[in-house]
Scaffold this motif. Structure first.
Motif, PDB file in Angstrom:
ATOM      1  N   CYS A 128      -7.580  -2.299  -0.768  1.00  0.00           N
ATOM      2  CA  CYS A 128      -8.662  -1.436  -1.005  1.00  0.00           C
ATOM      3  C   CYS A 128      -8.017   0.028  -1.223  1.00  0.00           C
ATOM      4  O   CYS A 128      -8.338   1.057  -1.909  1.00  0.00           O
ATOM      5  CB  CYS A 128      -9.818  -1.432  -0.074  1.00  0.00           C
ATOM      6  N   LEU A 129      -7.348   0.174   0.061  1.00  0.00           N
ATOM      7  CA  LEU A 129      -6.843   1.671   0.028  1.00  0.00           C
ATOM      8  C   LEU A 129      -5.751   2.031  -1.031  1.00  0.00           C
ATOM      9  O   LEU A 129      -5.930   3.103  -1.586  1.00  0.00           O
ATOM     10  CB  LEU A 129      -6.023   1.803   1.440  1.00  0.00           C
TER      11      LEU A 129
ATOM     12  N   VAL B 165     -11.373   6.269  -0.746  1.00  0.00           N
ATOM     13  CA  VAL B 165     -11.260   4.793   0.065  1.00  0.00           C
ATOM     14  C   VAL B 165     -12.446   4.512   0.773  1.00  0.00           C
ATOM     15  O   VAL B 165     -12.694   3.789   1.754  1.00  0.00           O
ATOM     16  CB  VAL B 165      -9.937   5.116   0.804  1.00  0.00           C
TER      17      VAL B 165
ATOM     18  N   LEU C 226      -8.049  -4.415   3.236  1.00  0.00           N
ATOM     19  CA  LEU C 226      -8.242  -2.945   3.699  1.00  0.00           C
ATOM     20  C   LEU C 226      -6.968  -2.413   2.887  1.00  0.00           C
ATOM     21  O   LEU C 226      -7.320  -1.595   2.288  1.00  0.00           O
ATOM     22  CB  LEU C 226      -8.094  -2.847   5.213  1.00  0.00           C
TER      23      LEU C 226
ATOM     24  N   TYR D  11       0.852  -1.384   0.002  1.00  0.00           N
ATOM     25  CA  TYR D  11      -0.157   0.061  -0.038  1.00  0.00           C
ATOM     26  C   TYR D  11       0.852   1.290   0.124  1.00  0.00           C
ATOM     27  O   TYR D  11       0.732   2.333  -0.964  1.00  0.00           O
ATOM     28  CB  TYR D  11      -1.014   0.029   1.294  1.00  0.00           C
TER      29      TYR D  11
ATOM     30  N   CYS E 224     -13.498   0.946   2.396  1.00  0.00           N
ATOM     31  CA  CYS E 224     -12.226   0.277   2.691  1.00  0.00           C
ATOM     32  C   CYS E 224     -12.647   0.039   4.289  1.00  0.00           C
ATOM     33  O   CYS E 224     -12.749   0.829   4.901  1.00  0.00           O
ATOM     34  CB  CYS E 224     -11.086   0.905   2.547  1.00  0.00           C
ATOM     35  N   SER E 225     -12.434  -1.358   4.604  1.00  0.00           N
ATOM     36  CA  SER E 225     -12.596  -1.671   6.060  1.00  0.00           C
ATOM     37  C   SER E 225     -11.778  -3.054   6.309  1.00  0.00           C
ATOM     38  O   SER E 225     -11.217  -3.700   5.512  1.00  0.00           O
ATOM     39  CB  SER E 225     -13.963  -1.919   6.487  1.00  0.00           C
TER      40      SER E 225
END
Length: 89
Positions: free
Chosen positions: A66-67, A82, A63, A27, A85-86
């Protein structure tokens, strides 16, 4: 999409399955790349942003994926979305 490719590459190289720390590192590399592509200094440092202690909690690799996918370089600068996102871990 660079983020997904980088993360998959890291996971395959590790041979140990996914970890939060590796996902975080992917990320950070993705976001820093987007900032660089837009002419900005990369905002994050892998060592300080992704400590080994991230692996002590639940699985949050989704997460970080997604980020990473939420950042883009546009004519207006770096944009991010974002929402949604979790970490389910």
């Amino acid at each position: 999409m660079r983020g997904g490719f980088v993360l998959v590459g890291l996971l395959l190289v590790s041979g140990c399955g996914s970890t939060n720390q590796m996902a975080c590192e992917a990320y950070v590399q993705e976001v820093n790349g987007v900032y660089s592509d837009c002419g900005f200094s990369p905002p994050y440092d892998v060592e300080t942003s992704c400590p080994a202690s991230l692996n002590e909690g639940g699985d949050c690799t989704a997460l970080y994926e997604c980020l990473a996918e939420g950042y883009t370089c546009t004519d207006d600068g770096v944009l991010y979305d974002v929402e949604g996102c979790s970490c389910a871990g």
